[in-house]
Design a protein around this motif. Structure first.
Motif, short mmCIF file in Angstrom:
data_model
loop_
_atom_site.label_atom_id
_atom_site.label_comp_id
_atom_site.label_asym_id
_atom_site.label_seq_id
_atom_site.Cartn_x
_atom_site.Cartn_y
_atom_site.Cartn_z
N ILE A 116 -5.39 10.52 17.66
CA ILE A 116 -5.91 11.36 16.16
C ILE A 116 -4.81 11.98 15.21
CG2 ILE A 116 -6.75 13.42 16.32
CD1 ILE A 116 -7.70 13.62 18.97
N TYR A 117 -5.37 10.82 14.22
CA TYR A 117 -4.01 10.72 12.42
C TYR A 117 -4.84 11.68 11.75
CZ TYR A 117 -1.19 9.24 9.40
OH TYR A 117 0.00 8.65 8.44
N LEU A 118 -3.92 12.54 11.64
CA LEU A 118 -4.29 13.72 10.30
C LEU A 118 -3.86 13.84 9.17
CD1 LEU A 118 -4.02 15.87 13.11
CD2 LEU A 118 -4.89 17.48 12.17
N GLY A 119 -4.11 13.81 8.15
CA GLY A 119 -3.51 13.45 6.80
C GLY A 119 -4.50 13.49 6.03
N ASP A 120 -3.50 13.58 4.24
CA ASP A 120 -4.24 13.71 3.72
C ASP A 120 -4.09 13.09 2.04
OD1 ASP A 120 -2.24 14.81 0.76
OD2 ASP A 120 -1.44 15.51 2.92
N GLY A 121 -2.40 12.53 2.06
CA GLY A 121 -2.68 11.62 0.98
C GLY A 121 -2.91 10.19 1.06
N VAL A 122 -1.88 9.65 -0.04
CA VAL A 122 -2.82 7.67 -0.01
C VAL A 122 -1.49 7.52 0.74
CG1 VAL A 122 -1.68 5.93 -1.94
CG2 VAL A 122 -3.50 7.89 -3.15
N GLY A 123 -0.20 7.76 1.28
CA GLY A 123 0.94 7.32 1.68
C GLY A 123 -0.24 6.97 3.66
N ASP A 124 -1.20 7.98 3.93
CA ASP A 124 -1.33 8.06 4.71
C ASP A 124 -2.87 6.84 5.60
OD1 ASP A 124 -0.12 10.21 6.37
OD2 ASP A 124 -1.58 11.10 4.12
N TYR A 125 -3.37 6.12 4.45
CA TYR A 125 -4.00 4.98 4.42
C TYR A 125 -3.90 4.25 5.48
CZ TYR A 125 -8.37 1.72 2.82
OH TYR A 125 -8.92 1.81 3.16
N PRO A 156 -6.43 12.33 -1.32
CA PRO A 156 -6.65 11.22 -1.95
C PRO A 156 -6.63 10.03 -0.58
CG PRO A 156 -4.29 11.87 -2.59
CD PRO A 156 -5.19 13.48 -2.09
N LEU A 157 -6.50 10.99 0.57
CA LEU A 157 -6.29 9.68 1.96
C LEU A 157 -8.62 9.34 2.21
CD1 LEU A 157 -5.85 7.99 4.19
CD2 LEU A 157 -5.67 10.40 6.01
N PHE A 158 -9.04 11.02 2.28
CA PHE A 158 -10.59 10.93 1.67
C PHE A 158 -11.37 10.36 1.01
CE2 PHE A 158 -14.43 12.71 0.90
CZ PHE A 158 -14.69 12.91 1.57
N ASP A 159 -10.34 10.37 -0.62
CA ASP A 159 -11.42 9.14 -1.50
C ASP A 159 -10.93 7.44 -0.95
OD1 ASP A 159 -11.53 11.64 -2.11
OD2 ASP A 159 -10.29 11.99 -3.82
N LYS A 160 -9.45 7.83 -0.52
CA LYS A 160 -9.67 5.84 -0.37
C LYS A 160 -10.44 5.44 0.72
CE LYS A 160 -6.58 2.57 -1.06
NZ LYS A 160 -6.98 1.95 -2.12
N ILE A 161 -10.79 6.20 2.01
CA ILE A 161 -11.37 6.22 2.80
C ILE A 161 -13.52 5.86 2.61
CG2 ILE A 161 -12.28 6.60 4.92
CD1 ILE A 161 -9.98 7.93 5.26
N CYS A 162 -13.16 6.83 1.60
CA CYS A 162 -14.36 6.66 1.23
C CYS A 162 -14.60 5.46 0.73
CB CYS A 162 -15.20 8.27 -0.07
SG CYS A 162 -15.03 9.81 1.22
N GLN A 163 -14.11 4.44 -0.11
CA GLN A 163 -13.95 3.36 -1.30
C GLN A 163 -14.77 2.76 -0.29
OE1 GLN A 163 -10.81 2.72 -2.63
NE2 GLN A 163 -10.61 4.59 -4.25
N LEU A 215 0.74 -1.03 0.03
CA LEU A 215 -0.27 0.40 0.02
C LEU A 215 1.04 1.30 -0.05
CD1 LEU A 215 -2.24 -0.48 3.09
CD2 LEU A 215 -2.96 -1.04 0.22
N CYS A 216 2.50 1.30 0.37
CA CYS A 216 2.71 2.41 0.32
C CYS A 216 3.95 2.47 -0.89
CB CYS A 216 3.51 2.27 1.79
SG CYS A 216 2.52 2.34 3.67
N PRO A 217 5.06 3.95 -0.08
CA PRO A 217 5.93 3.61 -1.49
C PRO A 217 7.52 2.90 -1.24
CG PRO A 217 5.99 5.82 0.00
CD PRO A 217 4.03 4.84 0.36
#
Length: 272
Positions: free
Chosen positions: A172-181, A200-207, A147-149
Motif C-alpha cells: 500500500i503506497y501513500l503519497g501526494d506529490g509528483v515524485g510519488d507518481y 499533484p499525485l492525484f491529479d496525475k493519476i486522474c489523467q 519523471l522524477c527530480p
C-alpha cells in the motif's frame, strides 16, 4: 504477521506541510530562501539555508523546536500505530531529509514503528550545523528517470523493496506529490495506491488511471487516511486468510478423493 508493506511519503502525507519550508519559514529565512531558489538544486539550497541559519546564531535546539510544532492531523499517529499492530511492515520513502524526519517521528513517538526510512541524508556535523545532501549523486551517477527530480527516483526504492520481499508481500503506497507518481506505476495487481485528493499525485493519476495496475483509493485528510488504510489492511488480511484456508481445505479434499471417497464440492468464494 500480515503480508503487507505500507510505504508512506512524509511531507503532506504523514505531516500536513513541507518540512523544509516549515523550518525555513519558522526561523525567519523565507526571503533569502526565495531569493536563492532559482539559483541551485533544492538539496543544495537547503544545505545553504542551514549554513546561513547557523551563521545567524540559530542552534540545533532552535530547529528542533520548530520541527516539534510541525502540523499533523490527530488521526495520523493512531493510524500508523494501528497498521503496525496489525503486523504491517511500515516504511518511509521521502524527498525530505533524515534529520527533519527522525526529529519529528521521535517527537511523535513513532520512530520504532518504521523499519526503514529512505530519504535525503541529513545530519548534524561537528560544528553543530545541519548538513543536507541529495539521496543520489545526480552529477556522477544520475538515476536516468525523466519523471522524477534529479536527486531521487522513488521507484528505484520501491523496486528494491519488492525484490527484497520476493513478491510475497502486497504493498500500500501513500503519497501526494509528483515524485510519488513514478513509484505508483511500479505497483502490481493486488497492490493499492492512496493519493491525497486534489494534490499533484492525484491529479496525475486522474489523467490516465488505467496506467496503474494498483487499485486507487484517494483520501483528503488524516481521518480518511486512517479509515481507508485500516480497511484496506483488514481486507487484505481477510482475503489472505480465506485463500490459505481454501488451499488447506482443497488439499484435504484431494487426499479424500485419492483414498477412494467421493470428493466434497468446492466451497464458493465468500462475497466481500
Amino acid at each position: 504477521m500480515a503480508g503487507i508493506v505500507v510505504v508512506f511519503d512524509f511531507d503532506k502525507t504523514i505531516i500536513d506541510c513541507d518540512s523544509d519550508n516549515w523550518v525555513v519559514d519558522g526561523l525567519g529565512a523565507t526571503d533569502l530562501f526565495n531569493q536563492l531558489l532559482p539559483t541551485m538544486p533544492w538539496n543544495s539550497l537547503m544545505d545553504r539555508m542551514m549554513k546561513e541559519l547557523h551563521s545567524q546564531g540559530k542552534t540545533i535546539e532552535d530547529i528542533v523546536e520548530v520541527l516539534k510544532r510541525t502540523p499533523i492531523h490527530p488521526r495520523i499517529v493512531p493510524a500508523i500505530k494501528a497498521a503496525h499492530a496489525l503486523g504491517c511492515d511500515l516504511r518511509i520513502v521521502s524527498d525530505a531529509n533524515l534529520f527533519f524526519i527522525e526529529t519529528i517521528l521521535k517527537h511523535l513517538g513513532l520512530q520504532e514503528y518504521f523499519s526503514e526510512i529512505n530519504t535525503n541524508p541529513g545530519y548534524v556535523d561537528e560544528e553543530g550545523r545541519v548538513r543536507i545532501s541529495p539521496f543520489c549523486d545526480f552529477t556522477n551517477s544520475p538515476h536516468g528517470c525523466s519523471l522524477c527530480p534529479p536527486n531521487m527516483c522513488k521507484s528505484v526504492i520501491i523496486e528494491r523493496i519488492q525484490a527484497s520481499t520476493e513478491g510475497r508481500k502486497r504493498m500500500i503506497y501513500l503519497g501526494d506529490g509528483v515524485g510519488d507518481y513514478c513509484p505508483s506505476l511500479k505497483l502490481k495487481e493486488g497492490d493499492f495506491v492512496m493519493p491525497r485528493k486534489n494534490f499533484p499525485l492525484f491529479d496525475k493519476i486522474c489523467q490516465n488511471p488505467l496506467a496503474l495496475k494498483a487499485e486507487i483509493h484517494e483520501w483528503t485528510d488524516g481521518e480518511e487516511l486512517e479509515h481507508i488504510l485500516l480497511n484496506l489492511i483488514n481486507t487484505i488480511v481477510v482475503e489472505e486468510s480465506a485463500a490459505a484456508q481454501f488451499i488447506t481445505t482443497d488439499c484435504k479434499l484431494q487426499t479424500i478423493s485419492v483414498s477412494g471417497h467421493e470428493a466434497f464440492p468446492k466451497a464458493l468464494p465468500v462475497q466481500q
